[in-house]
Design an enzyme around this catalytic site. Structure first.
Site, PDB file in Angstrom:
ATOM      1  N   LYS A 260      -9.544  -7.142   7.936  1.00 34.19           N
ATOM      2  CA  LYS A 260      -8.570  -6.704   8.949  1.00 34.19           C
ATOM      3  C   LYS A 260      -9.050  -7.299  10.254  1.00 34.19           C
ATOM      4  CE  LYS A 260      -7.097  -2.397   6.802  1.00 34.19           C
ATOM      5  NZ  LYS A 260      -7.429  -0.964   6.664  1.00 34.19           N
TER       6      LYS A 260
ATOM      7  N   ASP B 257     -13.588  -2.117   2.956  1.00 35.32           N
ATOM      8  CA  ASP B 257     -12.676  -2.226   4.100  1.00 35.32           C
ATOM      9  C   ASP B 257     -13.435  -1.696   5.315  1.00 35.32           C
ATOM     10  OD1 ASP B 257     -10.719  -1.817   6.043  1.00 35.32           O
ATOM     11  OD2 ASP B 257      -9.320  -0.720   4.785  1.00 35.32           O
TER      12      ASP B 257
ATOM     13  N   GLY C  16      -3.787  -4.193   6.139  1.00 31.32           N
ATOM     14  CA  GLY C  16      -2.760  -3.856   7.127  1.00 31.32           C
ATOM     15  C   GLY C  16      -3.102  -2.550   7.818  1.00 31.32           C
TER      16      GLY C  16
ATOM     17  N   GLU D 109     -10.960   0.439  -3.588  1.00 33.31           N
ATOM     18  CA  GLU D 109     -11.262   0.147  -2.176  1.00 33.31           C
ATOM     19  C   GLU D 109     -11.945   1.331  -1.501  1.00 33.31           C
ATOM     20  OE1 GLU D 109      -7.801  -1.387  -0.203  1.00 33.31           O
ATOM     21  OE2 GLU D 109      -8.656  -1.161   1.806  1.00 33.31           O
TER      22      GLU D 109
ATOM     23  N   LYS E 181      -2.858   4.823  -2.511  1.00 35.97           N
ATOM     24  CA  LYS E 181      -3.790   5.633  -1.747  1.00 35.97           C
ATOM     25  C   LYS E 181      -4.169   6.810  -2.640  1.00 35.97           C
ATOM     26  CE  LYS E 181      -4.010   3.570   2.259  1.00 35.97           C
ATOM     27  NZ  LYS E 181      -5.308   3.145   2.822  1.00 35.97           N
TER      28      LYS E 181
ATOM     29  N   SER F  86       0.879  -1.165   0.000  1.00 30.97           N
ATOM     30  CA  SER F  86       0.000   0.000   0.000  1.00 30.97           C
ATOM     31  C   SER F  86       0.916   1.214   0.000  1.00 30.97           C
ATOM     32  CB  SER F  86      -0.858  -0.040   1.259  1.00 30.97           C
ATOM     33  OG  SER F  86      -1.602   1.141   1.393  1.00 30.97           O
TER      34      SER F  86
ATOM     35  N   ASP G  33      -7.106   2.873  -3.077  1.00 28.51           N
ATOM     36  CA  ASP G  33      -7.842   2.908  -1.803  1.00 28.51           C
ATOM     37  C   ASP G  33      -8.096   4.362  -1.433  1.00 28.51           C
ATOM     38  OD1 ASP G  33      -8.896   2.587   0.717  1.00 28.51           O
ATOM     39  OD2 ASP G  33      -7.149   1.568   1.572  1.00 28.51           O
TER      40      ASP G  33
ATOM     41  N   LYS H 258      -0.929  -1.030  -4.476  1.00 28.88           N
ATOM     42  CA  LYS H 258      -2.161  -0.294  -4.131  1.00 28.88           C
ATOM     43  C   LYS H 258      -1.792   1.157  -3.884  1.00 28.88           C
ATOM     44  CE  LYS H 258      -4.628  -0.067   0.250  1.00 28.88           C
ATOM     45  NZ  LYS H 258      -5.250  -0.870   1.329  1.00 28.88           N
TER      46      LYS H 258
HETATM   47  O1  OSB Z   1      -7.189   1.584   4.544  1.00 28.82           O
HETATM   48  O2  OSB Z   1      -5.887  -0.091   4.342  1.00 28.82           O
HETATM   49  C1  OSB Z   1      -6.136   1.016   4.843  1.00 28.82           C
HETATM   50  C2  OSB Z   1      -3.131   2.105   6.945  1.00 28.82           C
HETATM   51  C3  OSB Z   1      -3.757   2.733   7.990  1.00 28.82           C
HETATM   52  C4  OSB Z   1      -5.127   2.848   7.969  1.00 28.82           C
HETATM   53  C5  OSB Z   1      -5.866   2.309   6.916  1.00 28.82           C
HETATM   54  C6  OSB Z   1      -5.254   1.646   5.891  1.00 28.82           C
HETATM   55  C7  OSB Z   1      -3.850   1.576   5.889  1.00 28.82           C
HETATM   56  C8  OSB Z   1      -3.087   0.961   4.817  1.00 28.82           C
HETATM   57  C9  OSB Z   1      -1.712   0.490   5.169  1.00 28.82           C
HETATM   58  O3  OSB Z   1      -3.458   0.886   3.657  1.00 28.82           O
HETATM   59  C10 OSB Z   1      -1.516  -0.944   4.909  1.00 28.82           C
HETATM   60  C11 OSB Z   1      -0.212  -1.407   5.515  1.00 28.82           C
HETATM   61  O4  OSB Z   1      -0.167  -1.735   6.714  1.00 28.82           O
HETATM   62  O5  OSB Z   1       0.746  -1.433   4.755  1.00 28.82           O
HETATM   63 MG    MG Z   2      -8.304   0.409   3.155  1.00 20.73          MG
END
Ligand code: OSB
Ligand code: MG
Length: 376
Positions: free
Chosen positions: A263, A239, A291, A214, A164, A136, A189, A162
């Site tokens: 999660k 999510d 994660g 996402e 953001k 991510s 995401d 992925k």
């Molecule tokens: O939406 O998946 C998410 C990190 C913090 C809060 C929300 C998210 C995330 C990540 C990080 O996408 C994923 C990772 O731990 O690498």
């Molecule tokens: Mg997410």
């Protein structure tokens, strides 16, 4: 029966090796609640994934601390705990606070695996010996920076990228990445930042051949996601809005998504995570493990969970070094050149917790002691 003698709560503060930016803000350092259970000479661990602020979910490390100390911890110490799977019932009267519950429940599963002398993966019903990994990638200061980052992650072998995204860091970014790499497995995401007025913008992303989009809309929504999904070729992935197996059932029945991110903290622990996994599997909906910028403790639990059969898509479970200059487990989590993590087969979580390192990072601690047990 598992006799829990004490529950230790600690807050550790750990700076991230690289700042992580999402549509809800920038994280440079983490305040993390760790749970340690003491049971007849054994020690097991859980990690609470609640953030410092209630931005991803309504929990924070501080709400989790209070609810663990005042409600969940005492209930666990008073209960007859047979196994990790007993926790849902023990905590049943408490509404919400799923991340706090998960930290305790997962520590109980970690303990149960040690008592039964099996790996945590085996105890959870895992079948995979390796798990496929993706990354991510947070919002960057510029597109060239992002391209450099992606280059590094692809060279390391990661199977899915992925991105953001948020308004202003979306269509232009996907376009640049697709121009450079027409064929990589790519997803995005939004962490709930878009609204229905953005529908045409999102529908236009179909041209980027994304594996999934996402959580584009509200964090607690299924209905508007189902309207959006009807207009899209690209599968939506939920999510934030999947809190339990009933939500997964509803979202699948309403066609709000084609993929689910699981999660373990968000759904309240391993039992419910397995429930969501099973319901999705029965309906041919693939899942992957999300994660929350975990330390090695939460990460090792995510690895075990990801070994279940319906975790067919690469997860956001990646190498320790992407997050921490030094992790709190030994060995650190590493990814092979095919972008896989090998699932440990040793008893328990399969990684040693570095207590000295944790002690050095601890800023707050509290112990809840069991009442003296009456022996016959
Ligand atoms: O939406 O998946 C998410 C990190 C913090 C809060 C929300 C998210 C995330 C990540 C990080 O996408 C994923 C990772 O731990 O690498
Ligand atoms: Mg997410």
């Amino acid at each position: 029966m598992l006799h829990i003698d004490a529950i230790h709560l600690r807050e550790i503060n750990m700076p991230l090796a690289h700042p992580f930016e999402t549509s809800f803000g920038m994280t440079t350092s983490r305040r993390i609640l760790l749970i340690e259970l003491e049971s007849e000479g054994l020690t097991s661990w859980g990690e609470c994934v609640a953030g410092e602020h209630p931005y991803f979910s309504d929990e924070t490390i501080d709400t989790a601390w209070i609810i663990t100390e005042a409600e969940l911890g005492p209930r666990l110490l008073d209960a007859d705990v047979e196994r990790g799977g007993s926790c849902a019932k023990i905590f049943g009267q408490i509404r919400g606070h799923r991340m706090a519950k998960a930290a305790l429940e997962n520590a109980v599963w970690d303990l149960e695996a040690q008592v039964k002398r099996v790996s945590l993966s085996e105890l959870l019903g895992g079948t995979r010996s390796v798990i496929p990994c993706g990354v991510s990638i947070g919002i960057q200061s510029s597109i060239p920076h992002l391209i450099d980052k992606i280059e590094t992650e692809l060279a390391a072998g990661y199977q899915r990228i992925k991105l953001k995204c948020k308004p202003g860091w979306d269509t232009n970014v996907f376009e640049a990445v697709r121009n450079r790499w027409p064929d990589i497995t790519l997803s995005c995401d939004a962490n709930s930042v878009y609204r229905m007025r953005d529908l045409n913008c999102i529908v236009d992303w179909d041209r980027f051949n994304l594996l999934m989009i996402e959580q584009p809309l509200w964090w607690d929504d299924f209905y508007f996601h189902s309207l959006l999904q009807k207009r899209l070729e690209t599968p939506l992935c939920l999510d934030e809005s999947i809190r339990n197996r009933r939500d997964a059932l509803a979202a699948i029945a309403m066609e709000s998504c084609g993929i689910i991110n699981i999660k373990v903290g968000r759904v309240g622990g391993f039992s419910e995570a397995i429930g969501v996994h099973n319901i999705a599997e029965e309906r041919a909906v693939p899942v992957w493990c999300g994660g929350m910028l975990e330390t090695g403790i939460g990460r090792s639990h995510n690895i075990a969970l990801s070994s279940l059969p319906n975790f067919t898509l690469p997860g956001d479970v990646s190498a320790s070094s992407r997050y921490w200059s030094q992790d709190i487990i030994e060995p650190a989590v590493t990814v092979n050149d095919k972008g896989e993590i090998v699932v440990p087969t040793a008893v328990g979580r399969g990684f040693e917790v570095q207590r000295d390192r944790i002690d050095a990072l601890t800023v707050r601690r509290q112990t809840l002691q069991a009442k003296a047990r009456v022996t016959a």
